[in-house]
Design an enzyme around this catalytic site. Sequence first.
Site, mmCIF file in Angstrom:
data_model
loop_
_atom_site.group_PDB
_atom_site.id
_atom_site.type_symbol
_atom_site.label_atom_id
_atom_site.label_comp_id
_atom_site.label_asym_id
_atom_site.label_seq_id
_atom_site.Cartn_x
_atom_site.Cartn_y
_atom_site.Cartn_z
ATOM 1 N N ASP A 58 0.856 -1.181 0.000
ATOM 2 C CA ASP A 58 0.000 0.000 0.000
ATOM 3 C C ASP A 58 0.898 1.240 0.000
ATOM 4 O O ASP A 58 2.114 1.141 0.088
ATOM 5 C CB ASP A 58 -0.975 -0.023 1.172
ATOM 6 N N ASP A 99 -7.810 -7.546 0.746
ATOM 7 C CA ASP A 99 -6.831 -7.750 1.820
ATOM 8 C C ASP A 99 -7.457 -7.306 3.124
ATOM 9 O O ASP A 99 -8.341 -6.443 3.128
ATOM 10 C CB ASP A 99 -5.550 -6.942 1.576
#
Length: 375
Positions: free
Chosen positions: A92, A266
């Site tokens: 991320d 996720d």
Amino acid sequence: MKDFSFSLIATDGMARRGRIDTPRGEIATPAFMPVGTVGTVKAMYPEQVRATGADILLGNTYHLMLRPGAERVAALGGLHTFMDWERPILTDSGGFQVMSLAKLRKLTEQGVTFRSHIDGSAYDLTPERSIEIQTLLDSDIIMQLDECLALPAEHKEMERAMELSLRWADRSKTAFGHQPHRALFGIVQGGDDAELRVKSAAGLKSIGFDGYSIGGLAVGEPQETMFRVLAELTPELPADKPRYLMGVGKPDDILGGIERGVDMFDCVHPTRAGRHGHVYTRFGVINLKNARHKDDPRPIDEASPNPNCRRFSRAYLHHLVRTEEILGAMILSQINLHYYQELCIGARVAIEVGALADYAAQTRAAWASGDLPPH
């Protein structure tokens, strides 16, 4: 070196069965990515994570930037070598921490200045620096830097954050440059407003990305709001690119996301739940802290394909949880991650034969039926 690519294999309603190809291996979609925040999926060896069926896992740019540092990881061979995970890694951008660490940051057009939650030292995170960090980590799928808002939020704030995220997306694309062996994903923002989401998606498509993430959901809004946004948004995203719903979620969230055209998920939830004594099965969630389990010799699920579900008694697992033994966290984290992969595998099979509606109905009925009946 093989280029990053996505192939759509089958569809069933809005749901999609696909395959992502990367130099480090294939990712079957719909896919759940275990979260390895600081270079480890908590309480799991890398080979155990792979054995659950995971093709890819996630690393966290913000946390790895603080410790041990991106430059150090790069000098030690990159994140794959550092943690001994040979398959793909998605990182991320640090954007979620823009929201979660709001009291420790200053936001400007240029980027974000963080105060470390560890020692208070200052860090600058711009779109360019985020891309640099993720490249140093040797990530296979890189995220643009964005601003994620908690919901509910004022329309003006959602619009401001969405427009800023679009400008940062453009800068992220420039910083990323030409790297065909890895992917850059844009992130759709806009809160729970359909018009803002469509505008964000259009802006990202005009910039052009290898995949499209859906950010700013599962941040305080009801599940039905998330599902409405997904149903309105996914038709606006390119059909030939993967779609990633960030930070989601529990099994019912994932199944609902699959039904609405999402390819990748996720969440820290399965491992966090395991560490707190909650285990996910085809019968729903079981709280092993409850006293009802302390004399129960039955396994979690004697018909499960997961050996750990068949091996240990509920009484033993209850004992491990109540005494806070590390082994309890290890076993329950493994069971939960394995169940999440089972759920995705079942969905992939169902989509290929056009039977997702039946699979989803049967799965939800089993969850609703509850835990195994007592003797």
